[in-house]
Design a protein around this motif. Structure first.
Motif, PDB file in Angstrom:
ATOM      1  N   VAL A 380     -16.623  70.705  -3.523  1.00  8.44           N
ATOM      2  CA  VAL A 380     -16.409  69.528  -4.364  1.00  8.44           C
ATOM      3  C   VAL A 380     -15.702  68.434  -3.565  1.00  8.44           C
ATOM      4  O   VAL A 380     -16.031  67.237  -3.684  1.00  8.44           O
ATOM      5  N   HIS A 381     -14.747  68.812  -2.725  1.00  5.68           N
ATOM      6  CA  HIS A 381     -14.067  67.814  -1.882  1.00  5.68           C
ATOM      7  C   HIS A 381     -15.064  67.163  -0.925  1.00  5.68           C
ATOM      8  O   HIS A 381     -15.040  65.930  -0.735  1.00  5.68           O
ATOM      9  N   LEU A 382     -15.938  67.959  -0.315  1.00  8.14           N
ATOM     10  CA  LEU A 382     -16.960  67.388   0.573  1.00  8.14           C
ATOM     11  C   LEU A 382     -17.868  66.447  -0.202  1.00  8.14           C
ATOM     12  O   LEU A 382     -18.236  65.370   0.292  1.00  8.14           O
ATOM     13  N   ARG A 383     -18.228  66.830  -1.405  1.00  9.32           N
ATOM     14  CA  ARG A 383     -19.092  65.999  -2.248  1.00  9.32           C
ATOM     15  C   ARG A 383     -18.461  64.641  -2.518  1.00  9.32           C
ATOM     16  O   ARG A 383     -19.148  63.606  -2.531  1.00  9.32           O
ATOM     17  N   ARG A 384     -17.162  64.626  -2.712  1.00 12.15           N
ATOM     18  CA  ARG A 384     -16.471  63.385  -3.064  1.00 12.15           C
ATOM     19  C   ARG A 384     -16.163  62.509  -1.868  1.00 12.15           C
ATOM     20  O   ARG A 384     -15.986  61.292  -2.027  1.00 12.15           O
ATOM     21  N   THR A 385     -16.095  63.077  -0.683  1.00 10.04           N
ATOM     22  CA  THR A 385     -15.620  62.314   0.474  1.00 10.04           C
ATOM     23  C   THR A 385     -16.688  61.992   1.512  1.00 10.04           C
ATOM     24  O   THR A 385     -16.541  61.015   2.253  1.00 10.04           O
ATOM     25  N   LEU A 386     -17.750  62.784   1.583  1.00  8.89           N
ATOM     26  CA  LEU A 386     -18.757  62.528   2.607  1.00  8.89           C
ATOM     27  C   LEU A 386     -19.615  61.315   2.248  1.00  8.89           C
ATOM     28  O   LEU A 386     -19.866  61.053   1.071  1.00  8.89           O
ATOM     29  N   PRO A 387     -20.084  60.582   3.245  1.00 11.56           N
ATOM     30  CA  PRO A 387     -20.973  59.447   2.963  1.00 11.56           C
ATOM     31  C   PRO A 387     -22.308  59.924   2.409  1.00 11.56           C
ATOM     32  O   PRO A 387     -22.700  61.086   2.596  1.00 11.56           O
ATOM     33  N   ARG A 388     -22.989  59.049   1.756  1.00 11.13           N
ATOM     34  CA  ARG A 388     -24.253  59.396   1.087  1.00 11.13           C
ATOM     35  C   ARG A 388     -25.285  59.959   2.050  1.00 11.13           C
ATOM     36  O   ARG A 388     -26.090  60.817   1.686  1.00 11.13           O
ATOM     37  N   ASP A 389     -25.289  59.478   3.305  1.00 16.47           N
ATOM     38  CA  ASP A 389     -26.305  59.930   4.251  1.00 16.47           C
ATOM     39  C   ASP A 389     -25.839  61.087   5.126  1.00 16.47           C
ATOM     40  O   ASP A 389     -26.471  61.407   6.142  1.00 16.47           O
ATOM     41  N   ALA A 390     -24.745  61.742   4.770  1.00 16.56           N
ATOM     42  CA  ALA A 390     -24.265  62.892   5.534  1.00 16.56           C
ATOM     43  C   ALA A 390     -25.326  63.989   5.551  1.00 16.56           C
ATOM     44  O   ALA A 390     -26.120  64.127   4.620  1.00 16.56           O
ATOM     45  N   VAL A 391     -25.328  64.780   6.618  1.00 17.91           N
ATOM     46  CA  VAL A 391     -26.269  65.893   6.759  1.00 17.91           C
ATOM     47  C   VAL A 391     -25.488  67.194   6.743  1.00 17.91           C
ATOM     48  O   VAL A 391     -24.594  67.406   7.576  1.00 17.91           O
ATOM     49  N   LEU A 392     -25.818  68.077   5.803  1.00 20.59           N
ATOM     50  CA  LEU A 392     -25.210  69.400   5.729  1.00 20.59           C
ATOM     51  C   LEU A 392     -26.215  70.422   6.249  1.00 20.59           C
ATOM     52  O   LEU A 392     -27.378  70.440   5.810  1.00 20.59           O
ATOM     53  N   CYS A 393     -25.766  71.256   7.172  1.00 16.46           N
ATOM     54  CA  CYS A 393     -26.621  72.289   7.755  1.00 16.46           C
ATOM     55  C   CYS A 393     -25.994  73.653   7.481  1.00 16.46           C
ATOM     56  O   CYS A 393     -24.785  73.825   7.660  1.00 16.46           O
ATOM     57  N   ASN A 394     -26.794  74.593   7.055  1.00 16.53           N
ATOM     58  CA  ASN A 394     -26.271  75.947   6.847  1.00 16.53           C
ATOM     59  C   ASN A 394     -27.335  76.980   7.136  1.00 16.53           C
ATOM     60  O   ASN A 394     -28.519  76.676   7.212  1.00 16.53           O
ATOM     61  N   GLY A 395     -26.889  78.212   7.303  1.00 16.34           N
ATOM     62  CA  GLY A 395     -27.806  79.322   7.522  1.00 16.34           C
ATOM     63  C   GLY A 395     -27.916  80.163   6.273  1.00 16.34           C
ATOM     64  O   GLY A 395     -28.156  79.649   5.184  1.00 16.34           O
ATOM     65  N   ALA A 396     -27.697  81.468   6.409  1.00 19.05           N
ATOM     66  CA  ALA A 396     -27.872  82.377   5.279  1.00 19.05           C
ATOM     67  C   ALA A 396     -26.571  83.106   4.976  1.00 19.05           C
ATOM     68  O   ALA A 396     -25.790  83.416   5.869  1.00 19.05           O
ATOM     69  N   GLY A 397     -26.382  83.385   3.706  1.00 14.50           N
ATOM     70  CA  GLY A 397     -25.201  84.105   3.255  1.00 14.50           C
ATOM     71  C   GLY A 397     -24.817  83.647   1.865  1.00 14.50           C
ATOM     72  O   GLY A 397     -25.228  82.574   1.412  1.00 14.50           O
ATOM     73  N   ASN A 398     -24.009  84.449   1.187  1.00 17.47           N
ATOM     74  CA  ASN A 398     -23.624  84.116  -0.181  1.00 17.47           C
ATOM     75  C   ASN A 398     -22.841  82.816  -0.276  1.00 17.47           C
ATOM     76  O   ASN A 398     -22.839  82.161  -1.318  1.00 17.47           O
ATOM     77  N   TYR A 399     -22.173  82.412   0.805  1.00 15.44           N
ATOM     78  CA  TYR A 399     -21.413  81.157   0.787  1.00 15.44           C
ATOM     79  C   TYR A 399     -22.306  79.980   0.408  1.00 15.44           C
ATOM     80  O   TYR A 399     -21.840  78.982  -0.160  1.00 15.44           O
ATOM     81  N   ALA A 400     -23.610  80.079   0.720  1.00 15.49           N
ATOM     82  CA  ALA A 400     -24.525  78.970   0.431  1.00 15.49           C
ATOM     83  C   ALA A 400     -24.687  78.725  -1.059  1.00 15.49           C
ATOM     84  O   ALA A 400     -25.068  77.623  -1.476  1.00 15.49           O
ATOM     85  N   ALA A 401     -24.410  79.734  -1.886  1.00 18.98           N
ATOM     86  CA  ALA A 401     -24.546  79.539  -3.337  1.00 18.98           C
ATOM     87  C   ALA A 401     -23.595  78.454  -3.822  1.00 18.98           C
ATOM     88  O   ALA A 401     -23.913  77.727  -4.776  1.00 18.98           O
ATOM     89  N   TRP A 402     -22.435  78.326  -3.193  1.00 13.37           N
ATOM     90  CA  TRP A 402     -21.492  77.263  -3.575  1.00 13.37           C
ATOM     91  C   TRP A 402     -22.050  75.893  -3.201  1.00 13.37           C
ATOM     92  O   TRP A 402     -21.838  74.921  -3.915  1.00 13.37           O
TER      93      TRP A 402
END
Length: 566
Positions: A380-402
């Motif tokens: 939620v903090h990342l959602r509120r603070t990152l710019p609109r064009d930010a790029v989030l990269c992730n792999g696999a794992g339960n953490y991705a559900a958040w």
């Protein structure tokens, strides 16, 4: 005559490797990813003066994932060069991502000399046999004069219909041979358009529906296509959902957005799709995860009217028999839909508003979690603070559900992640995105086991001075597997505990910066410092093993399984 041709080619200095690289330049290639090998040294030499940016990686699987991420973000083939044998088999991890994610990619692989083939020479593989089942095309260049032809065909194949990977083996002796073969013209991707009759019929189906919904997925999208589909949704007031890890196809704050059909989706969205009387599936395949284990629609005949629009004709009817099938690419389809006139009667307007409100409520506030760090509050903090064009990269794992539940993607290509759920993807993808878009904020989110599958690529980020912020969610466990263990074999964990390093110290050892966060309230300051540092950084989040999903703890999952067996 043959001797004169060879002399002309030799005098021009254009060996097959040089022609190959020139053909890449002609096709608009600006980046390649590689782990160098002696089997393709002439290509490396040709790349030196080509103007192409070369990213040297630490492991071939990561190099292939970087190329795949580049292809996913741009829609043009990501290019990777690896050496023969072990290099090629390492790279297969990234190749599989490209195949499952419908990503255009070309993997060039070194090969033994032609005269040694068939003897199981040093590091020899039959690449057609090894990669044929996981690539759109696997081939080998035997004739230097055919380099332009075959490389051009590789671009066309990787991007045509349902995009995917191509593997091209390069015998060592061929690369050094000279040729005067002219370059092929630059390839132009073929974008199939829907027929006027199909568009009109789709318009009629929507006009006669009571509870329609649009589901966006797949590849071959462009920023303009996303804008067109948004105009179409606004005109028709249609609820729009996105498929698994395709959330950036539609602005999360658009009033028509209903959410994503990914990991642990909003149950209200799942019910809404099941109850709809018209599902328009554009670009996607509705595979196992977005279909909720193939339970969302009945197979082979869906219980609702299904309109399936896909660029690859082989995908239409493969699992679901649609009421209306349209063989067309997303960009041309979106443009056609944006020109449609909406019906006078829109009985689903209130349902669209309700769907968006349900989406916002589902991910508005982080759920309570055991332990000192609540990953939901971090997202939620990342959602509120990152710019609109930010790029989030992730792999696999339960953490991705958040990520799926609490982040709201608003910019095109804002989420680069594998639908194949391949571990070790988030860091290489972030390196590739920062090389591609140095002006955009790039964040890599990883699990602990996930991160260490390609954690060595943090050295690549340091080498190229790429100021990415890497977040490692450390629950000292292969959490997804542990969750399934507790469901199927409660209170009998095995092989899922992890003893992890100090990830902040790991960052510093490579020449980056590191922070350790053990309390949620300490994350904002650490993240702000990491962003301001202008250097690659790792934030090590210490998360409770019990915090396994946004909605259930590991203890609750185990207790429920034990109660069911009592």
């Amino acid at each position: 005559m043959e001797r004169e041709t060879a002399m002309t080619a030799r005098e021009s200095g254009r060996n097959a490797a040089r022609v190959l690289v020139d053909q890449l330049v002609a096709n608009g290639v600006r980046h390649v990813f590689t782990v160098p090998g002696e089997s393709f040294l002439p290509v490396l030499d040709a790349l030196r003066d080509s103007g192409i940016t070369v990213t040297t990686c630490r492991q071939e699987g990561a190099a292939a994932m970087m190329a795949e991420a580049h292809g996913k973000a741009t829609g043009l083939p990501g290019i990777c060069f690896v050496t023969r044998g072990p290099g090629a088999t390492n790279a297969s991890a990234g190749l599989h991502v490209a195949q499952q994610d419908s990503t255009p990619m070309i993997l060039f692989v070194g090969q033994v000399e032609r005269r040694f083939r068939g003897r199981e020479a040093f590091q020899e593989l039959d690449y057609r046999a090894v990669f044929g089942p996981m690539a759109k095309w696997a081939t080998e260049i035997d004739d230097p004069d055919r380099v332009p032809e075959l490389v051009s065909r590789a671009f066309a194949t990787a991007t045509a219909g349902r995009p995917g990977p191509v593997v091209m083996a390069l015998p060592k002796d061929v690369l050094g041979e000279f040729t005067d073969a002219p370059l092929a013209p630059p390839f132009v991707p073929v974008e199939a358009a829907p027929g006027a009759d199909d568009v009109a019929r789709l318009g009629d189906l929507i006009a006669s529906a009571e509870r329609p919904i649009v589901v966006l997925g797949g590849s071959r999208w462009t920023e303009q296509a996303c804008a067109d589909i948004a105009r179409f949704a606004e005109a028709f007031d249609l609820p729009v959902a996105t498929s698994y890890r395709r959330s950036p196809l539609f602005d999360a704050l658009h009033p028509c957005y209903a959410g994503d059909l990914g990991l642990s989706p909003n149950p209200k969205l799942v019910r809404r799709v099941r109850d709809s009387d018209l599902v328009v599936l554009l670009g996607g395949r509705l595979g196992e995860i977005p279909s909720q284990g193939y339970g969302l629609l009945s197979i082979p005949g869906p219980q609702t009217r299904l309109v399936h629009i896909h660029a690859g004709p082989e995908e239409i009817g493969r699992v679901y028999q649609p009421f209306l099938a349209i063989n067309a690419a997303p960009a041309r389809t979106a443009a056609a839909l944006a020109r449609l006139a909406p019906p006078a009667r829109i009985p689903w307007r209130e349902e669209t508003c309700a769907a968006h409100a349900e989406f916002l409520a589902w991910g508005e506030t982080a759920t309570p979690q055991p332990g000192g760090v609540n990953l939901g509050e971090v997202i939620v903090h990342l959602r509120r603070t990152l710019p609109r064009d930010a790029v989030l990269c992730n792999g696999a794992g339960n953490y991705a559900a958040w990520i799926h539940r609490f982040f709201r993607f608003r910019g095109f290509a804002g989420h680069i992640a594998p639908t194949s759920a391949s571990m070790g993807y988030g860091l290489p993808a972030a390196v590739a995105m920062k090389r591609l878009w140095p002006e955009r904020t790039v964040i890599s989110l990883n699990g602990d086991g996930d991160f260490l599958m390609n954690g060595q690529e943090f050295a690549t980020a340091v080498q190229y001075r790429l100021p990415i912020v890497v977040i490692v969610c450390d629950n000292a466990s292969y959490g997804t597997i542990r969750m399934h263990q507790e469901r199927e074999f409660p209170d009998r964990p095995i092989a899922t505990d992890l003893h992890n390093p100090d990830f902040a110290a790991y960052a510093r050892a490579f020449g980056g910066l590191g922070w350790t966060v053990e309390r949620t309230e300490d994350f904002p300051a650490a993240f702000a410092e990491a962003q301001a540092a202008g250097r690659p950084a790792i934030i090590h989040l210490k998360i409770s093993t019990d915090a396994i999903t946004p909605g259930q703890t590991l203890t609750q999952i185990r207790d429920r399984a034990l109660a069911g067996r009592a």
